[in-house]
Write a protein that holds these residues in place. Sequence first.
Motif, short mmCIF file in Angstrom:
data_model
loop_
_atom_site.label_atom_id
_atom_site.label_comp_id
_atom_site.label_asym_id
_atom_site.label_seq_id
_atom_site.Cartn_x
_atom_site.Cartn_y
_atom_site.Cartn_z
N LEU A 51 0.80 -1.22 0.00
CA LEU A 51 0.00 0.00 0.00
C LEU A 51 0.83 1.27 0.00
N GLY A 52 2.14 1.11 -0.02
CA GLY A 52 3.03 2.28 0.05
C GLY A 52 2.97 3.12 -1.20
N PRO A 53 3.97 3.99 -1.39
CA PRO A 53 4.03 4.84 -2.58
C PRO A 53 3.96 3.99 -3.85
N ALA A 54 3.30 4.56 -4.88
CA ALA A 54 2.97 3.80 -6.08
C ALA A 54 4.14 3.02 -6.68
N LEU A 55 5.28 3.67 -6.79
CA LEU A 55 6.36 3.02 -7.53
C LEU A 55 7.35 2.29 -6.64
N ARG A 56 7.00 2.17 -5.35
CA ARG A 56 7.93 1.47 -4.47
C ARG A 56 8.02 0.01 -4.87
N PRO A 57 9.26 -0.53 -4.96
CA PRO A 57 9.40 -1.93 -5.34
C PRO A 57 8.71 -2.84 -4.33
N VAL A 58 8.13 -3.92 -4.83
CA VAL A 58 7.49 -4.89 -3.94
C VAL A 58 8.55 -5.61 -3.13
N GLN A 59 8.34 -5.66 -1.82
CA GLN A 59 9.32 -6.31 -0.95
C GLN A 59 8.95 -7.77 -0.77
N LYS A 60 9.33 -8.58 -1.77
CA LYS A 60 8.88 -9.98 -1.74
C LYS A 60 9.33 -10.69 -0.48
N ALA A 61 10.62 -10.58 -0.18
CA ALA A 61 11.15 -11.33 0.97
C ALA A 61 10.48 -10.86 2.24
N GLY A 62 10.32 -9.54 2.35
CA GLY A 62 9.69 -8.99 3.55
C GLY A 62 8.26 -9.50 3.71
N MET A 63 7.53 -9.53 2.61
CA MET A 63 6.14 -9.98 2.68
C MET A 63 6.08 -11.44 3.11
N ARG A 64 7.00 -12.23 2.58
CA ARG A 64 7.05 -13.65 2.95
C ARG A 64 7.32 -13.83 4.43
N ARG A 65 8.24 -12.98 4.92
CA ARG A 65 8.60 -13.09 6.33
C ARG A 65 7.37 -12.76 7.19
N ILE A 66 6.70 -11.65 6.83
CA ILE A 66 5.53 -11.25 7.60
C ILE A 66 4.49 -12.37 7.63
N ALA A 67 4.18 -12.91 6.45
CA ALA A 67 3.15 -13.95 6.37
C ALA A 67 3.58 -15.19 7.15
N GLY A 68 4.84 -15.57 6.98
CA GLY A 68 5.34 -16.75 7.67
C GLY A 68 5.22 -16.58 9.18
N GLU A 69 5.59 -15.38 9.65
CA GLU A 69 5.57 -15.14 11.09
C GLU A 69 4.16 -15.22 11.66
N VAL A 70 3.21 -14.55 11.00
CA VAL A 70 1.84 -14.56 11.53
C VAL A 70 1.29 -15.98 11.54
N LEU A 71 1.52 -16.71 10.46
CA LEU A 71 0.96 -18.05 10.40
C LEU A 71 1.63 -18.94 11.44
N ALA A 72 2.90 -18.67 11.72
CA ALA A 72 3.57 -19.44 12.77
C ALA A 72 2.92 -19.10 14.11
N ARG A 73 2.58 -17.82 14.30
CA ARG A 73 1.93 -17.41 15.53
C ARG A 73 0.59 -18.11 15.69
N LEU A 74 -0.11 -18.25 14.56
CA LEU A 74 -1.40 -18.93 14.58
C LEU A 74 -1.20 -20.44 14.62
N ASP A 75 0.07 -20.87 14.43
CA ASP A 75 0.39 -22.29 14.46
C ASP A 75 -0.46 -23.04 13.46
N PHE A 76 -0.55 -22.51 12.26
CA PHE A 76 -1.36 -23.17 11.26
C PHE A 76 -0.56 -23.24 9.97
N PRO A 77 -0.19 -24.46 9.56
CA PRO A 77 0.62 -24.55 8.35
C PRO A 77 -0.23 -24.29 7.12
N LEU A 78 0.20 -23.32 6.32
CA LEU A 78 -0.50 -23.03 5.07
C LEU A 78 0.55 -22.94 3.99
N ASP A 79 0.22 -23.41 2.80
CA ASP A 79 1.13 -23.26 1.68
C ASP A 79 1.14 -21.78 1.29
#
Lengths: 350, 497
Positions: free
Chosen positions: B109-137
Amino acid sequence: MPEPASGPDRAVGAALARWRRLRRRPETWLFLVILAVGTLFGLMAPGFLTLPNVIDLLETYSVQAIIAMGLFVVLVSGGIDISFAATASVAQYCAALLASRLGLPAPLVILAGLAVGVGLGCVNAALIHHLRITSIIATIAMMSVSFSLLMYFSGGRSIYDLPDWWTSRVVFYRAELASGDIVRVTLPVVLMGAMALLTWALMTRTSIGRQIYAMGGNPEAARRVGIDVGRLTYVAYGYLGFAAALGGLVQAHRVGESVPNAMVNTELAVLSAAVLGGASLAGGVGTVPGVLLGIVLLAILQNGLNLLGVSPYFFQIVIGVTILVSTSITVLSSRRGRRLRTLGEAPSHG
Amino acid sequence: MSGETPFLRIKGVSKRFGGVQALIDVDWEVRRGEVHCLVGENGCGKSTLIKTVAGVHPPTAGTIEIDGRPVPSLDPAKAKALGIQVIFQDLSLFPNLTVVENVAVESTLGPALRPVQKAGMRRIAGEVLARLDFPLDLDALVADLPVAERQITAIARGLAAKARLIFMDEPTASLTRAEVDRLLAIVARLRGDGIAVVFVSHRLDEVVKVAERLTVMRDGRKVGTWPVAEVDQRRIGHLMTGVDVEHGVVARDMRAAPPLLAVEGLSRRGEFADVSLTLRKGEVLGIVGLLGAGRTELALTLFGMNRAEGGRILLEGRDLALRSNRDAVRAGIAYVSEDRLSLGLVLPQSIGDNLVLAVMRRLKNRLGLMPQARRRALAAEWVERLKVTIPGLDAPVRTLSGGNQQRVVLAKWLATRPRVLILDSPTVGVDIKNKQGIYEVVADLARGGVGVILISDEVAETFATCDRVLHMRAGRIVGEAVPGVVSEHEMEERIYA
Ligand SMILES: Nc1ncnc2c1ncn2[C@@H]1O[C@H](COP(=O)(O)OP(=O)(O)OP(=O)(O)O)[C@@H](O)[C@H]1O
Ligand SMILES: [Mg+2]
């Protein structure tokens, strides 16, 4: 329930999963179809699989490819635009007028042409976003309005005295093959490559590109997570306006004149290419390589059938059938993959 | 605590949709770091209240204050910036994007032309799902996920962003107890971090477990707010509906009834194996089990959506070859899917049209046309029987509250007058009074000779409605119980053991 895989099994499993995902991509199928059709024509028409012929083909389809990049963005956003050919004609004609009647310098003419395209795109966006007119209706209306205005004011007269900077051929790379054939990489091909690269980077590498995908997938959810849907509508249609104008300028560059109705009827070909490449009219899906492959398939079919001396009407039939077959293969194969997965199949992390 | 300014305070908020007054003059507040429950019958305005505070719907009247400061013309982006996150009842996910992109959508949702932070997004998603203790692909497309996993994705998205107030609009609707418990633990932890949580649920036992305060709504008005310690489930039910709700039927011994649907050794690779069961005429047969036990997969096969790879299905003694769900419908099998919101309804169409969708053939007259009067009569009858609260038969289904949408789907299939009715979690998101209404309709159908298979995540629900309950685990039927002979508690022990 499947047992969790381990060691080499796991690597095989991962490769399998990757193949399964790949198999669902329209690009994969399209690529295979292109290989098959290409080989077939190569065997049947000896002149077909030569480098000069391929490059020539690319140049012929460069204008459509450039515009298809813009249309692709609109399709991903969940809309559709029928007015791009009219937009391209208007932008081209305006630029041609400025160049030939007022003799303005090149940068100004190009800028003005592109600005007209973006402007018309933004009018579409305004109709769709603010007045909430369905995109297909709004753009059909815009198509008739802008094209009729163009015909009215131009009186249908072509402009032949385009300046030299516009019409002279620009060759970036030239080589002579052992066979004596000459290979040239010209401006339209380079611009096509640049547009593809730009669009690809915009759609896959920037925030706004991902927002456009999200909006195409579920517009209400996009609004709810705080995406500015109105702005994205302007971006998508504005970008298509830009692409259409660029396509219009390149078209005049190739033929050396500006004919008001030269670009009509390219709508269907461009739309077909995008849809062949996996962009859905429902929005949210599609890739730049897919659209390029769609263009390549159309080009190969047309040129190959031409070399074989098949009637152009027959070509239209082939295009129709190809679209039906390739989209149904895509839909069927993705539906098969969509079978409900049980939890056991989800790979664990860590 | 009560002396400081609350995080959120709304005053005199009203919201009208055309002729429907969804919120009427609501005053309400949410304190910092509290867990606050919002309860009420279907269509009383809970979701509307949440959407109003989240900037999705501008209120027709009233003011919204955050941190003691009024925020005029709130929109979703502004609400987010102020720290308000919502897990929507309809999930509001992007089906065309992957789990990562859905969970970490905030990062794009940041500035329009900001590069997508793929690794960062993966980390965020991985962390939350780990917190929920629910394995998702993480790379799966959301469109390919079963409902429960979609719900987890939506919850993960709500938890991924920085928030000071998280609204959870029926987050547990499609989850079984194990996931619900984990979510409740997370809610408790959020409170520890000073994050307020507003929780909507129709499972009142959850409500009293997590909340400190509770607000009851009825017909668009706030009835009141109480500390949870001062009200029990019974009282809450009474406050919500204005009547006392009883439930439970007595299990009947159906062994003498003729068999209706018999399944022998049914298998499908990776889903279920060697399933045999008999459903008798007029019997209500429950199937309970954990998420992923293969219950829904079994139901889909019985309904002809998937083909069995081994075994037989017999309807009244005759072999049934189901090539598609059309065959199943023709044979008199109806299936109300657990994924009602995306599979069962044509959202932009009217309630009446949705209701008669599955019975068009029967409504045709001799000329092959469908008289409007007959159509409306049928739709009106079912709306009445299931007590669906609607503005009118012509209103689009999209505008109904979540619980009412579910009842429309149910009505649509009941109207086909099936011989075998398979209900997959039929009361998810339905309020207690109307749950009872649905149980009564089921009992009624059974008395009329229909065989009902009821898949449910709640043991209590199957025990209150079924004559027999099967226990499924890892794709196999591992046990059978007769309510009353085995206690609810014993059954739960077996399932969650
Ligand atoms: N977009 C809309 N247009 C018209 N009416 C609406 C709209 N959204 C909600 N309503 C109406 O507002 C009322 C309140 O709906 P709401 O979704 O807030 O109920 P709810 O309390 O969340 O119920 P549930 O428990 O079933 O989810 C309902 O009568 C519903 O039909
Ligand atoms: Mg609701």
